[in-house]
Design a protein around this motif. Sequence first.
Motif, mmCIF file in Angstrom:
data_model
loop_
_atom_site.group_PDB
_atom_site.id
_atom_site.type_symbol
_atom_site.label_atom_id
_atom_site.label_comp_id
_atom_site.label_asym_id
_atom_site.label_seq_id
_atom_site.Cartn_x
_atom_site.Cartn_y
_atom_site.Cartn_z
ATOM 1 N N MET A 95 0.744 -1.216 -0.059
ATOM 2 C CA MET A 95 0.116 -0.015 -0.080
ATOM 3 C C MET A 95 0.770 1.484 0.100
ATOM 4 O O MET A 95 2.108 1.383 0.689
ATOM 5 N N GLY A 96 0.268 2.434 -0.915
ATOM 6 C CA GLY A 96 1.018 3.483 -0.935
ATOM 7 C C GLY A 96 2.495 3.304 -1.527
ATOM 8 O O GLY A 96 3.514 3.786 -0.914
ATOM 9 N N GLY A 97 2.676 2.238 -2.236
ATOM 10 C CA GLY A 97 4.075 1.914 -2.763
ATOM 11 C C GLY A 97 4.361 2.296 -4.377
ATOM 12 O O GLY A 97 5.449 2.220 -4.544
ATOM 13 N N HIS A 169 9.818 -3.297 -2.253
ATOM 14 C CA HIS A 169 9.228 -2.344 -1.446
ATOM 15 C C HIS A 169 9.974 -2.260 -0.167
ATOM 16 O O HIS A 169 10.033 -3.190 0.711
ATOM 17 N N PRO A 170 10.580 -1.213 0.414
ATOM 18 C CA PRO A 170 11.630 -0.968 1.209
ATOM 19 C C PRO A 170 10.751 -0.829 2.822
ATOM 20 O O PRO A 170 11.236 -0.473 3.585
ATOM 21 N N ASN A 171 9.351 -1.100 2.577
ATOM 22 C CA ASN A 171 8.607 -1.092 3.884
ATOM 23 C C ASN A 171 8.684 0.399 4.587
ATOM 24 O O ASN A 171 8.948 0.422 5.729
ATOM 25 N N VAL A 172 8.375 1.136 3.583
ATOM 26 C CA VAL A 172 8.296 2.724 3.979
ATOM 27 C C VAL A 172 6.958 2.993 3.400
ATOM 28 O O VAL A 172 6.932 2.676 2.327
ATOM 29 N N PRO A 214 15.547 7.668 3.395
ATOM 30 C CA PRO A 214 16.896 7.127 2.854
ATOM 31 C C PRO A 214 16.702 5.830 2.577
ATOM 32 O O PRO A 214 17.517 5.101 1.619
ATOM 33 N N GLU A 215 15.691 4.924 3.036
ATOM 34 C CA GLU A 215 15.557 3.592 2.852
ATOM 35 C C GLU A 215 15.349 3.425 1.266
ATOM 36 O O GLU A 215 15.800 2.443 0.836
ATOM 37 N N VAL A 216 14.701 4.244 0.661
ATOM 38 C CA VAL A 216 14.495 4.276 -0.613
ATOM 39 C C VAL A 216 15.849 4.316 -1.366
ATOM 40 O O VAL A 216 16.168 3.845 -2.579
ATOM 41 N N TYR A 226 22.582 -4.772 -9.736
ATOM 42 C CA TYR A 226 22.036 -5.968 -10.744
ATOM 43 C C TYR A 226 21.731 -5.480 -11.903
ATOM 44 O O TYR A 226 21.901 -5.800 -12.971
ATOM 45 N N ALA A 227 21.089 -4.066 -11.832
ATOM 46 C CA ALA A 227 20.732 -3.576 -13.310
ATOM 47 C C ALA A 227 20.044 -2.101 -12.779
ATOM 48 O O ALA A 227 20.240 -1.638 -11.491
ATOM 49 N N PRO A 228 20.120 -1.250 -13.805
ATOM 50 C CA PRO A 228 19.353 0.318 -13.766
ATOM 51 C C PRO A 228 18.233 0.166 -12.931
ATOM 52 O O PRO A 228 17.324 -0.614 -13.262
ATOM 53 N N SER A 229 18.286 1.017 -11.781
ATOM 54 C CA SER A 229 17.014 0.942 -11.037
ATOM 55 C C SER A 229 16.379 2.295 -11.043
ATOM 56 O O SER A 229 17.019 3.460 -11.354
ATOM 57 N N ARG A 230 15.126 2.494 -10.767
ATOM 58 C CA ARG A 230 14.224 3.478 -10.766
ATOM 59 C C ARG A 230 13.141 3.484 -9.763
ATOM 60 O O ARG A 230 12.659 2.308 -9.350
ATOM 61 N N MET A 231 12.829 4.430 -9.070
ATOM 62 C CA MET A 231 11.423 4.433 -8.293
ATOM 63 C C MET A 231 10.274 4.796 -8.980
ATOM 64 O O MET A 231 10.339 5.135 -10.198
ATOM 65 N N THR A 232 9.084 4.020 -8.803
ATOM 66 C CA THR A 232 7.698 4.042 -9.236
ATOM 67 C C THR A 232 6.790 5.126 -8.898
ATOM 68 O O THR A 232 6.933 4.921 -7.575
ATOM 69 N N GLY A 233 6.282 5.735 -9.630
ATOM 70 C CA GLY A 233 5.519 6.842 -8.768
ATOM 71 C C GLY A 233 6.055 7.632 -7.869
ATOM 72 O O GLY A 233 7.288 8.108 -7.890
ATOM 73 N N THR A 234 5.200 8.079 -6.819
ATOM 74 C CA THR A 234 5.839 8.690 -5.714
ATOM 75 C C THR A 234 6.413 7.779 -4.736
ATOM 76 O O THR A 234 6.806 8.101 -3.758
ATOM 77 N N GLY A 235 6.677 6.711 -5.074
ATOM 78 C CA GLY A 235 7.569 5.496 -4.339
ATOM 79 C C GLY A 235 6.541 5.155 -3.152
ATOM 80 O O GLY A 235 5.321 5.321 -3.445
ATOM 81 N N ALA A 236 6.926 4.184 -2.308
ATOM 82 C CA ALA A 236 8.231 4.054 -2.212
ATOM 83 C C ALA A 236 9.029 2.741 -2.800
ATOM 84 O O ALA A 236 10.358 2.562 -3.033
ATOM 85 N N CYS A 237 8.152 1.962 -3.705
ATOM 86 C CA CYS A 237 8.656 0.677 -4.536
ATOM 87 C C CYS A 237 9.622 1.421 -5.585
ATOM 88 O O CYS A 237 9.582 2.373 -6.411
#
Length: 283
Positions: A95-97, A169-172, A214-216, A226-237
Amino acid sequence: MTSLSLIAPAKLNLFLHINGRRADGYHELETLFVFLNYGDQLDFTVNPNGQIQLSCDNQALANNDNLIIKAARALKEHSHALLGVDIHLTKRLPMGGGVGGGSSDAATTLLALNQLWQCGYTLDQLAEIGLTLGADVPVFVRGFAAIAHGIGEQLEAVDLPPSWYLVVHPNVHISTQAIFTHPDLPRDTPKLSGPWQSAKLYNDCESLVKKLAPEVEKTLLWLLEYAPSRMTGTGACCFASFAEEADALKALNALPAHWQGFVAQSVNLSPAHLELNAKLNLL
Ligand SMILES: C[C@@](CO)(OP(=O)(O)O)[C@H](O)COP(=O)(O)OP(=O)(O)OC[C@H]1O[C@@H](n2ccc(N)nc2=O)[C@H](O)[C@@H]1O
Ligand SMILES: Nc1ncnc2c1ncn2[C@@H]1O[C@H](COP(=O)(O)OP(=O)(O)O)[C@@H](O)[C@H]1O
């Protein structure tokens, strides 16, 4: 048809540019939505008493604030449907991810009840109702991967090759509203002048979210191994893409225990639409 079971798929924003803030406080966006073949599960059973009931394996979600209830009520009010519905939600998406879990649940509810209550609404009509529930609902209602403008409702279909994603999902919990109302959010990225495939793409929310959570930032750096990374939407995923499922699963197996993750493949047509079309073709 008196019952239906459908997925509410996750989405990723493969890029998210914020072009400006509108007079109504919402932001003009340029973003690329893709769906994943992983999501929540919604079971619908029509009831004759006209009531809308929601049960959920996560008790915190079984209340009237749930976007599923709001979607069912909006369609009932709009269509004057007399029937009710019992809905069960199996929650899988964080949720809120930033993966659109609530918006996707709302869209799947509109699609399912349009059939079960025989409203006969078009996707345009359902998307219009969906937009009153959230900026991300129309893309799930229409069900195709798309470049989106406006607040997220103006959609141009795209046809992307499938890719495997590890979503972490870093659980924030990040509030979408808190990010969009934050003074430090960049809001001045110009619209792309050429094809997005040859442009520099990013997520304008990332710098602010990394500062606030900072966890994000740790997640993005871990994925980068492992590979180029990016956040989706407003995060936190956050996500990273892989050509092979085995490579994504290898990274998932190495995920730190205090984070959650899943591997899924991107799809151009929403799995909710695929499942619904398959069930209707059986009738
Ligand atoms: C940021 C995006 C990117 O796809 O996804 P998420 O991170 O939520 O998954 C979406 O635009 C989110 O859509 P959704 O989650 O439906 O947002 P809404 O409930 O409509 O809006 C929540 C709040 O976000 C802000 N908001 C949302 C969309 C937008 N284009 N401009 C905004 O300013 C508004 O402050 C609004 O009050
Ligand atoms: N069915 C639902 N699933 C998840 N969140 C919901 C739902 N209904 C309402 N919400 C509320 O909406 C908020 C944002 O939901 P969600 O769509 O999961 O976030 P995001 O769009 O960032 O992925 C949640 O934090 C929760 O409070």
